[in-house]
Write a protein that holds these residues in place. Sequence first.
Motif, PDB file in Angstrom:
ATOM      1  N   ARG A  20       2.878  45.073  40.773  1.00 19.34           N
ATOM      2  CA  ARG A  20       2.486  46.416  40.333  1.00 19.34           C
ATOM      3  C   ARG A  20       3.303  47.460  41.088  1.00 19.34           C
ATOM      4  O   ARG A  20       3.763  48.444  40.515  1.00 19.34           O
ATOM      5  N   ALA A  21       3.502  47.237  42.385  1.00 14.60           N
ATOM      6  CA  ALA A  21       4.288  48.166  43.196  1.00 14.60           C
ATOM      7  C   ALA A  21       5.731  48.230  42.703  1.00 14.60           C
ATOM      8  O   ALA A  21       6.326  49.306  42.629  1.00 14.60           O
ATOM      9  N   LEU A  22       6.275  47.083  42.353  1.00 16.97           N
ATOM     10  CA  LEU A  22       7.653  47.032  41.872  1.00 16.97           C
ATOM     11  C   LEU A  22       7.801  47.779  40.551  1.00 16.97           C
ATOM     12  O   LEU A  22       8.794  48.470  40.325  1.00 16.97           O
ATOM     13  N   VAL A  23       6.796  47.677  39.688  1.00 16.22           N
ATOM     14  CA  VAL A  23       6.820  48.417  38.418  1.00 16.22           C
ATOM     15  C   VAL A  23       6.819  49.919  38.691  1.00 16.22           C
ATOM     16  O   VAL A  23       7.546  50.685  38.053  1.00 16.22           O
ATOM     17  N   LEU A  24       6.008  50.369  39.657  1.00 17.36           N
ATOM     18  CA  LEU A  24       5.983  51.793  40.013  1.00 17.36           C
ATOM     19  C   LEU A  24       7.343  52.251  40.536  1.00 17.36           C
ATOM     20  O   LEU A  24       7.819  53.332  40.193  1.00 17.36           O
ATOM     21  N   VAL A  25       7.991  51.412  41.325  1.00 21.53           N
ATOM     22  CA  VAL A  25       9.312  51.748  41.863  1.00 21.53           C
ATOM     23  C   VAL A  25      10.346  51.783  40.748  1.00 21.53           C
ATOM     24  O   VAL A  25      11.168  52.704  40.663  1.00 21.53           O
ATOM     25  N   MET A  26      10.321  50.789  39.860  1.00 21.28           N
ATOM     26  CA  MET A  26      11.301  50.709  38.773  1.00 21.28           C
ATOM     27  C   MET A  26      11.160  51.868  37.791  1.00 21.28           C
ATOM     28  O   MET A  26      12.143  52.294  37.196  1.00 21.28           O
ATOM     29  N   ASN A  27       9.935  52.399  37.644  1.00 20.72           N
ATOM     30  CA  ASN A  27       9.696  53.533  36.748  1.00 20.72           C
ATOM     31  C   ASN A  27       9.837  54.873  37.463  1.00 20.72           C
ATOM     32  O   ASN A  27       9.416  55.908  36.946  1.00 20.72           O
ATOM     33  N   ASP A  28      10.397  54.864  38.664  1.00 23.79           N
ATOM     34  CA  ASP A  28      10.611  56.070  39.478  1.00 23.79           C
ATOM     35  C   ASP A  28       9.337  56.849  39.750  1.00 23.79           C
ATOM     36  O   ASP A  28       9.356  58.063  39.911  1.00 23.79           O
ATOM     37  N   LYS A  29       8.214  56.149  39.832  1.00 21.14           N
ATOM     38  CA  LYS A  29       6.951  56.787  40.190  1.00 21.14           C
ATOM     39  C   LYS A  29       6.673  56.635  41.679  1.00 21.14           C
ATOM     40  O   LYS A  29       5.785  57.269  42.224  1.00 21.14           O
ATOM     41  N   ALA A  30       7.457  55.781  42.343  1.00 21.03           N
ATOM     42  CA  ALA A  30       7.289  55.562  43.779  1.00 21.03           C
ATOM     43  C   ALA A  30       8.617  55.122  44.382  1.00 21.03           C
ATOM     44  O   ALA A  30       9.517  54.680  43.663  1.00 21.03           O
ATOM     45  N   PRO A  40      14.405  38.386  47.733  1.00 15.39           N
ATOM     46  CA  PRO A  40      14.302  39.507  46.791  1.00 15.39           C
ATOM     47  C   PRO A  40      13.799  39.047  45.422  1.00 15.39           C
ATOM     48  O   PRO A  40      13.786  37.861  45.114  1.00 15.39           O
ATOM     49  N   VAL A  41      13.395  40.006  44.620  1.00 18.97           N
ATOM     50  CA  VAL A  41      12.961  39.743  43.245  1.00 18.97           C
ATOM     51  C   VAL A  41      14.154  40.029  42.344  1.00 18.97           C
ATOM     52  O   VAL A  41      14.743  41.109  42.411  1.00 18.97           O
ATOM     53  N   TRP A  42      14.498  39.045  41.512  1.00 21.69           N
ATOM     54  CA  TRP A  42      15.646  39.201  40.629  1.00 21.69           C
ATOM     55  C   TRP A  42      15.199  39.678  39.262  1.00 21.69           C
ATOM     56  O   TRP A  42      14.244  39.172  38.692  1.00 21.69           O
ATOM     57  N   ALA A  43      15.903  40.673  38.740  1.00 25.48           N
ATOM     58  CA  ALA A  43      15.618  41.220  37.411  1.00 25.48           C
ATOM     59  C   ALA A  43      16.941  41.319  36.656  1.00 25.48           C
ATOM     60  O   ALA A  43      18.013  41.107  37.232  1.00 25.48           O
ATOM     61  N   ALA A  44      16.842  41.649  35.372  1.00 24.95           N
ATOM     62  CA  ALA A  44      18.048  41.768  34.555  1.00 24.95           C
ATOM     63  C   ALA A  44      18.956  42.881  35.083  1.00 24.95           C
ATOM     64  O   ALA A  44      20.180  42.811  34.972  1.00 24.95           O
ATOM     65  N   SER A  45      18.351  43.898  35.693  1.00 27.15           N
ATOM     66  CA  SER A  45      19.136  45.031  36.188  1.00 27.15           C
ATOM     67  C   SER A  45      19.603  44.841  37.629  1.00 27.15           C
ATOM     68  O   SER A  45      20.243  45.725  38.190  1.00 27.15           O
ATOM     69  N   GLY A  46      19.234  43.734  38.268  1.00 30.88           N
ATOM     70  CA  GLY A  46      19.683  43.489  39.634  1.00 30.88           C
ATOM     71  C   GLY A  46      18.569  42.933  40.509  1.00 30.88           C
ATOM     72  O   GLY A  46      17.505  42.540  40.022  1.00 30.88           O
ATOM     73  N   ALA A  47      18.801  42.933  41.803  1.00 32.20           N
ATOM     74  CA  ALA A  47      17.815  42.410  42.758  1.00 32.20           C
ATOM     75  C   ALA A  47      17.050  43.561  43.402  1.00 32.20           C
ATOM     76  O   ALA A  47      17.630  44.605  43.708  1.00 32.20           O
ATOM     77  N   TYR A  48      15.767  43.366  43.590  1.00 34.44           N
ATOM     78  CA  TYR A  48      14.901  44.349  44.239  1.00 34.44           C
ATOM     79  C   TYR A  48      14.234  43.708  45.450  1.00 34.44           C
ATOM     80  O   TYR A  48      13.818  42.562  45.395  1.00 34.44           O
ATOM     81  N   ASP A  49      14.128  44.488  46.530  1.00 35.27           N
ATOM     82  CA  ASP A  49      13.391  44.019  47.700  1.00 35.27           C
ATOM     83  C   ASP A  49      11.903  44.036  47.375  1.00 35.27           C
ATOM     84  O   ASP A  49      11.429  44.887  46.620  1.00 35.27           O
ATOM     85  N   ARG A  50      11.157  43.102  47.981  1.00 35.88           N
ATOM     86  CA  ARG A  50       9.702  43.080  47.794  1.00 35.88           C
ATOM     87  C   ARG A  50       9.093  44.188  48.642  1.00 35.88           C
ATOM     88  O   ARG A  50       9.221  44.174  49.864  1.00 35.88           O
ATOM     89  N   PRO A  51       8.414  45.160  48.017  1.00 38.25           N
ATOM     90  CA  PRO A  51       7.874  46.282  48.788  1.00 38.25           C
ATOM     91  C   PRO A  51       6.631  45.893  49.588  1.00 38.25           C
ATOM     92  O   PRO A  51       5.756  45.203  49.090  1.00 38.25           O
ATOM     93  N   ALA A  52       6.563  46.339  50.848  1.00 35.58           N
ATOM     94  CA  ALA A  52       5.374  46.176  51.681  1.00 35.58           C
ATOM     95  C   ALA A  52       4.581  47.478  51.678  1.00 35.58           C
ATOM     96  O   ALA A  52       3.359  47.472  51.698  1.00 35.58           O
ATOM     97  N   VAL A  53       5.297  48.616  51.649  1.00 35.18           N
ATOM     98  CA  VAL A  53       4.674  49.947  51.606  1.00 35.18           C
ATOM     99  C   VAL A  53       5.487  50.797  50.643  1.00 35.18           C
ATOM    100  O   VAL A  53       6.721  50.831  50.730  1.00 35.18           O
ATOM    101  N   ILE A  54       4.807  51.481  49.704  1.00 32.95           N
ATOM    102  CA  ILE A  54       5.499  52.393  48.790  1.00 32.95           C
ATOM    103  C   ILE A  54       4.876  53.777  48.891  1.00 32.95           C
ATOM    104  O   ILE A  54       3.717  53.929  49.285  1.00 32.95           O
TER     105      ILE A  54
END
Length: 165
Positions: A20-30, A40-54
């Motif tokens: 859920r946190a990653l979705v908020l980050v990807m949608n520029d809400k956090a 890291p979490v791999w997506a079609a657009s690249g790799a994302y770090d796993r968030p601990a605090v957003i």
Amino acid sequence: MRTLVLNAGYEPLAVVSFKRALVLVMNDKATIVECVEGDPVWAASGAYDRPAVILLTRYVRVPGARRVPVTRRGVLRRDAHHCGYCGKTATTIDHVMPRSRGGEDSWENLVAACVRCNNAKGDRTPQEMGWELRLVPHAPRGGQWTVRGTERADPRWEPYLALAA
């Protein structure tokens, strides 16, 4: 993996799944304030770090009177699982002023109690039993109590939860 969500003013709001946190980050809400190293979490657009605090990009208004609901688990946690009468390990809760005499289910009227003390006290007040409470029951305060999901706090969250206390 759980993620702490901070309001735009850096006050803790809630704890959500890392997805859920990653979705908020990807949608520029956090934005990510702190992340988990490695894996890291791999997506079609690249790799994302796993968030601990957003941190949310926009401030979310929270109702002012955020009262912690009274629960059996909460009373036991507040009293550190110690009997309010004898100090032994508590597994039940007791109404200081019995419900049959108008006692309410409130933080100020409930204490953790061991089975032995709870059964011995029965439908009486501590004064009638000649007992004295070891603690003054009160409503809990602090970020750990008002932020949903922080019961098992991640050590990385401590600086942010301390701001709310």
